[in-house]
Design a protein around this motif. Structure first.
Motif, PDB file in Angstrom:
ATOM      1  N   ALA B 381       1.782  89.676 130.629  1.00  0.00           N
ATOM      2  CA  ALA B 381       2.587  90.902 130.640  1.00  0.00           C
ATOM      3  C   ALA B 381       1.760  92.069 131.171  1.00  0.00           C
ATOM      4  O   ALA B 381       2.239  92.882 131.975  1.00  0.00           O
ATOM      5  CB  ALA B 381       3.107  91.206 129.240  1.00  0.00           C
ATOM      6  N   PHE B 382       0.516  92.147 130.734  1.00  0.00           N
ATOM      7  CA  PHE B 382      -0.387  93.196 131.226  1.00  0.00           C
ATOM      8  C   PHE B 382      -0.436  93.184 132.747  1.00  0.00           C
ATOM      9  O   PHE B 382      -0.249  94.208 133.404  1.00  0.00           O
ATOM     10  CB  PHE B 382      -1.789  92.970 130.645  1.00  0.00           C
ATOM     11  N   TRP B 383      -0.686  91.998 133.302  1.00  0.00           N
ATOM     12  CA  TRP B 383      -0.854  91.934 134.767  1.00  0.00           C
ATOM     13  C   TRP B 383       0.455  92.177 135.491  1.00  0.00           C
ATOM     14  O   TRP B 383       0.488  92.860 136.529  1.00  0.00           O
ATOM     15  CB  TRP B 383      -1.477  90.597 135.178  1.00  0.00           C
ATOM     16  N   LEU B 384       1.551  91.643 134.961  1.00  0.00           N
ATOM     17  CA  LEU B 384       2.850  91.871 135.623  1.00  0.00           C
ATOM     18  C   LEU B 384       3.180  93.356 135.674  1.00  0.00           C
ATOM     19  O   LEU B 384       3.552  93.902 136.718  1.00  0.00           O
ATOM     20  CB  LEU B 384       3.960  91.113 134.880  1.00  0.00           C
ATOM     21  N   MET B 385       3.024  94.020 134.539  1.00  0.00           N
ATOM     22  CA  MET B 385       3.355  95.446 134.512  1.00  0.00           C
ATOM     23  C   MET B 385       2.394  96.248 135.379  1.00  0.00           C
ATOM     24  O   MET B 385       2.800  97.120 136.155  1.00  0.00           O
ATOM     25  CB  MET B 385       3.307  95.981 133.075  1.00  0.00           C
ATOM     26  N   THR B 386       1.114  95.952 135.241  1.00  0.00           N
ATOM     27  CA  THR B 386       0.126  96.786 135.919  1.00  0.00           C
ATOM     28  C   THR B 386       0.187  96.597 137.433  1.00  0.00           C
ATOM     29  O   THR B 386       0.196  97.576 138.197  1.00  0.00           O
ATOM     30  CB  THR B 386      -1.276  96.470 135.379  1.00  0.00           C
ATOM     31  N   ILE B 439      10.370  92.352 134.232  1.00  0.00           N
ATOM     32  CA  ILE B 439       9.967  91.016 133.777  1.00  0.00           C
ATOM     33  C   ILE B 439       8.700  91.128 132.923  1.00  0.00           C
ATOM     34  O   ILE B 439       8.565  90.472 131.890  1.00  0.00           O
ATOM     35  CB  ILE B 439       9.744  90.079 134.988  1.00  0.00           C
ATOM     36  N   GLY B 440       7.798  92.008 133.344  1.00  0.00           N
ATOM     37  CA  GLY B 440       6.586  92.247 132.564  1.00  0.00           C
ATOM     38  C   GLY B 440       6.901  92.756 131.160  1.00  0.00           C
ATOM     39  O   GLY B 440       6.312  92.304 130.173  1.00  0.00           O
ATOM     40  N   VAL B 441       7.841  93.679 131.072  1.00  0.00           N
ATOM     41  CA  VAL B 441       8.203  94.231 129.763  1.00  0.00           C
ATOM     42  C   VAL B 441       8.791  93.127 128.875  1.00  0.00           C
ATOM     43  O   VAL B 441       8.446  93.010 127.697  1.00  0.00           O
ATOM     44  CB  VAL B 441       9.222  95.387 129.906  1.00  0.00           C
ATOM     45  N   VAL B 442       9.665  92.314 129.466  1.00  0.00           N
ATOM     46  CA  VAL B 442      10.283  91.236 128.689  1.00  0.00           C
ATOM     47  C   VAL B 442       9.203  90.250 128.222  1.00  0.00           C
ATOM     48  O   VAL B 442       9.165  89.839 127.057  1.00  0.00           O
ATOM     49  CB  VAL B 442      11.385  90.527 129.519  1.00  0.00           C
ATOM     50  N   THR B 443       8.297  89.906 129.123  1.00  0.00           N
ATOM     51  CA  THR B 443       7.198  89.010 128.763  1.00  0.00           C
ATOM     52  C   THR B 443       6.392  89.591 127.600  1.00  0.00           C
ATOM     53  O   THR B 443       6.005  88.893 126.670  1.00  0.00           O
ATOM     54  CB  THR B 443       6.263  88.814 129.977  1.00  0.00           C
ATOM     55  N   TYR B 444       6.169  90.895 127.685  1.00  0.00           N
ATOM     56  CA  TYR B 444       5.430  91.573 126.624  1.00  0.00           C
ATOM     57  C   TYR B 444       6.135  91.402 125.280  1.00  0.00           C
ATOM     58  O   TYR B 444       5.509  91.037 124.277  1.00  0.00           O
ATOM     59  CB  TYR B 444       5.306  93.055 126.986  1.00  0.00           C
ATOM     60  N   LEU B 445       7.458  91.647 125.276  1.00  0.00           N
ATOM     61  CA  LEU B 445       8.201  91.521 124.025  1.00  0.00           C
ATOM     62  C   LEU B 445       8.171  90.072 123.525  1.00  0.00           C
ATOM     63  O   LEU B 445       8.010  89.821 122.324  1.00  0.00           O
ATOM     64  CB  LEU B 445       9.642  91.986 124.214  1.00  0.00           C
TER      65      LEU B 445
END
Ligand code: HEM
Ligand code: HEM
Ligand SMILES: [Fe+2]
Lengths: 142, 457
Positions: B381-386, B439-445
């Motif tokens: 999630a970190f990498w997707l968002m960043t 997608i990053g946010v969803v992965t994070y959750l």
């Protein structure tokens, strides 16, 4: 960091620096207030239409799509100089004519302003266009 | 978790994440409206989506700061929170006020909202980021006062560490500068001038104290480096931040009618603003390299390092890009501004809140760190968002350069709308990057729900 530079020295530098910087900001603000009357067209605020126009500008959240003197949203044109770009009649007709409904084009809502309110808005935009902005924007397109 | 009352942070963090999702969904709606202009019109006009997007951001960051403070201050002060009950009551007040405000934005035209909330009695609405009805603003002040009272009492009765002192100072500053949102003179120049005392003196002033304090706290915990060293770094960083950032406010005073001496003061001081952000990057990497222990929460360490790097890129590099008056003359209020606003808010404040959540949430759930599996998902999630935020920023920067060129530099300037048509390709690419961000946010959750072997706290 070396041991001669203690935490309490760091803290004192912080407090000193913060207070000094804030005082400098206050001094520059004080100077600003002295100079502003020559630049900000405040005499126009004696006209109740300008004041009413600013309220209408705010109550309809125009800043949520447009910039005004370069600040706001970047979805729709700059309006700080729209009075000079388009003139009063165009502005009124434009606001009355919204939304265009052109498919796929960015749409501006219909705000149902009265004739009086439209005139107030024009007075406000005229006032904004006469503020001394150090020659910004670079050209009439804003 | 050392003190039971630290657990009041949890609802704050959960609500923050809910608002984060809302923020991103409305961002995507706007991103689509940039290219398909009539998308969802007239149900959700662009300005309404924008209020939800930016106000949700601000409110969830405030919730994140509050949660972080409720967690951090008792631990630093080595005492229970003065009143956990007050903290919970204020949480619900804040959440309900935020929800009602958003419903108000979405349910009725803004002018109606202004009318029914009595804006004409004390007009504060209709200014960027400060769109909330006046009663909401008053509610925010009440919540903030209760929050500050609760934490100040806790702070005063316990150990007064540098980290807690800096955090408290930042939080008090946040509340005090917010009071300028109630000052809305008829004079447009003065209105704009003091509007920045909220916005700029927040993100490039007192919020940096909060940022520094939270980062320092997490770094002590995950690296085990001496407090002495970390606290010295913290003071140096925040000194640099305030000395450059206070007078740096002038980078907003070039073209709004303020006197022209600001072009010098604003350019010079704000050009120094990247320095504290660079120091923050050095700080994070230095401490992690000198670590005395291998903390099992590797995800939190990654977030802490990421905050250092991305805050420097977004605020420092992208801020410097357009902060000198001769450059800002062309870029002012363009997509360059939007590019910078995104990476700076994400890199500094979103990431520091996520750092704290990443560190504290497992502890509040009774373990030192999440399972390896959960951490791997969190790091994805970190990498997707960043990475997607880097691309959002790059696409907006490209759009901005073209916009400035076509509309402001050219000998035959195009109109604003004609220019927007020319650069729509970049808006499409921004929207695609935005989807990856979602997608990053969803992965994070999702990472919060992944089980696996966990170590006890
Ligand atoms: C899916 C991702 C996102 C999309 C598609 C998106 C889209 C947008 C759009 C279209 C605007 C309005 C620009 C204008 O006024 O014309 C905006 C404004 C803004 N967004 Fe986002 N956004 C996203 C994520 C984020 C994130 C993660 C943050 C914070 C970290 C953020 C913070 C902001 C801020 C601060 C503004 C106001 C910018 C300014 O005034 O310069 N956005 N966003
Ligand atoms: C984490 C810290 C920061 C955040 C969150 C942030 C965020 C923002 C946002 C959202 C805006 C747009 C405001 C609007 O809508 O009118 C903005 C404008 C601006 N920022 Fe920052 N910023 C940060 C740090 C910096 C730094 C360190 C610099 C300079 C080195 C800088 C330089 C500027 C400039 C020059 C503008 C005005 C752009 C224009 O004229 O349109 N910012 N910032
Ligand atoms: Fe600023």
């Amino acid at each position: 960091m070396s041991s001669t530079f203690t935490t309490s020295a760091a803290r004192n530098i912080f407090y000193g620096g913060a207070v000094f910087s804030f005082l400098l900001l206050l001094a520059l603000t004080f100077r600003t207030e002295q100079v502003l009357p020559q630049r900000d067209q405040r005499a126009q605020l004696d006209n109740p239409q300008v004041v009413a126009g600013k309220r209408i500008w705010e109550n309809n959240n125009c800043i949520g799509c447009h910039t005004l003197l370069g600040e706001g949203a970047y979805f729709a044109p700059e309006l700080g100089n729209v009075y000079k770009r388009r003139g009063p009649d165009f502005i009124k007709a434009w606001i009355k004519g919204q939304p265009t409904g052109a498919p796929g084009r960015r749409q501006m809502p219909q705000f149902n302003l009265t004739e009086q309110e439209l005139d107030d808005m024009v007075a406000f935009l005229k006032y904004a266009s006469e503020i001394n902005t150090a020659k910004w924007p670079p050209n009439i397109e804003g | 978790m050392k003190y039971k009352s630290q657990a009041v942070a949890k609802p704050y963090f959960i609500a923050a994440m809910g608002l984060f999702v809302a923020q991103i969904l409305f961002g995507l709606i706007m991103g689509l409206q940039y290219v398909i202009g009539d998308f969802l019109f007239p149900h959700i006009p662009f300005n309404v989506a924008r209020m939800v997007h930016t106000n949700a951001l601000i409110v969830w960051l405030l919730m994140g700061f509050m949660g972080s403070a409720y967690y951090l201050v008792p631990e630093e002060a080595e005492t229970e929170l003065h009143s956990p009950k007050l903290a919970l009551i204020l949480f619900w007040i804040f959440l309900v006020a935020a929800a009602l405000t958003v419903i108000g934005y979405l349910a009725v035209p803004y002018a109606t909202l202004a009318k029914i909330t009595g804006n004409d009695l004390l007009p504060t609405m209709g200014r960027e980021f400060l769109e909330q009805p006046t009663i909401t603003k008053i509610g925010i002040v009440i919540v903030a006062l209760g929050f500050l009272y609760n934490l100040s009492m806790t702070f005063l009765k316990g150990r007064k560490t540098a980290i807690a002192s800096v955090l408290m100072l930042g939080l008090w500053g946040l509340a005090i500068f917010f009071l300028f949102s109630f000052y809305n003179p008829h004079n447009l120049v003065k209105d704009k001038f003091y509007w920045w005392w909220v916005v700029h003196l927040w993100v490039e002033g007192v919020w940096e104290l909060i940022l520094g304090a939270i980062l320092a706290f997490v770094l002590i915990k995950v690296t085990g480096v001496d407090r002495e060293v970390i606290e010295k770094w913290l003071y140096v960083i925040i000194t640099l931040a305030l000395v450059s950032g206070m007078v740096g406010t002038g980078h907003h005073y070039f073209w709004i009618g303020a006197p022209e001496f600001w072009q010098w003061w604003g350019s010079i001081f704000s050009a120094l603003e990247p320095v504290p952000f660079f120091a923050m990057t050095l700080f994070a990497f230095n401490m992690v390299n000198r670590r005395r222990r291998e903390h099992p929460n590797r995800a939190a360490t990654l977030w802490a390092l990421g905050t250092g790097v991305m805050a420097f890129l977004g605020a420092g590099v992208w801020g410097f890009l357009h902060t000198l008056a001769p450059v800002n003359f062309y870029t002012h209020g363009s997509q360059i501004t939007a590019a910078h606003g995104h990476m700076a808010f994400y890199g500094a404040y979103v990431m520091v809140v996520l750092t704290m959540i990443s560190y504290a949430m497992p502890l509040m759930r009774g373990r030192a760190a999440n399972s390896n599996k959960a951490q791997v998902v969190e790091m994805w999630a970190f990498w997707l968002m960043t990475v997607s935020m880097v691309f959002i920023t790059l696409f907006l920067t490209a759009a901005g350069i073209l916009q400035v060129w076509l509309q402001r530099v050219s000998d035959t300037p195009l109109s604003f709308m004609a220019t927007q048509d020319q650069i729509s390709l970049f808006y499409w690419m921004r929207e695609a990057a935005g989807l990856v961000f979602l997608i990053g946010v969803v992965t994070y959750l999702v990472s919060f729900f992944i089980k696996g072997e966990e170590r006890a706290a």
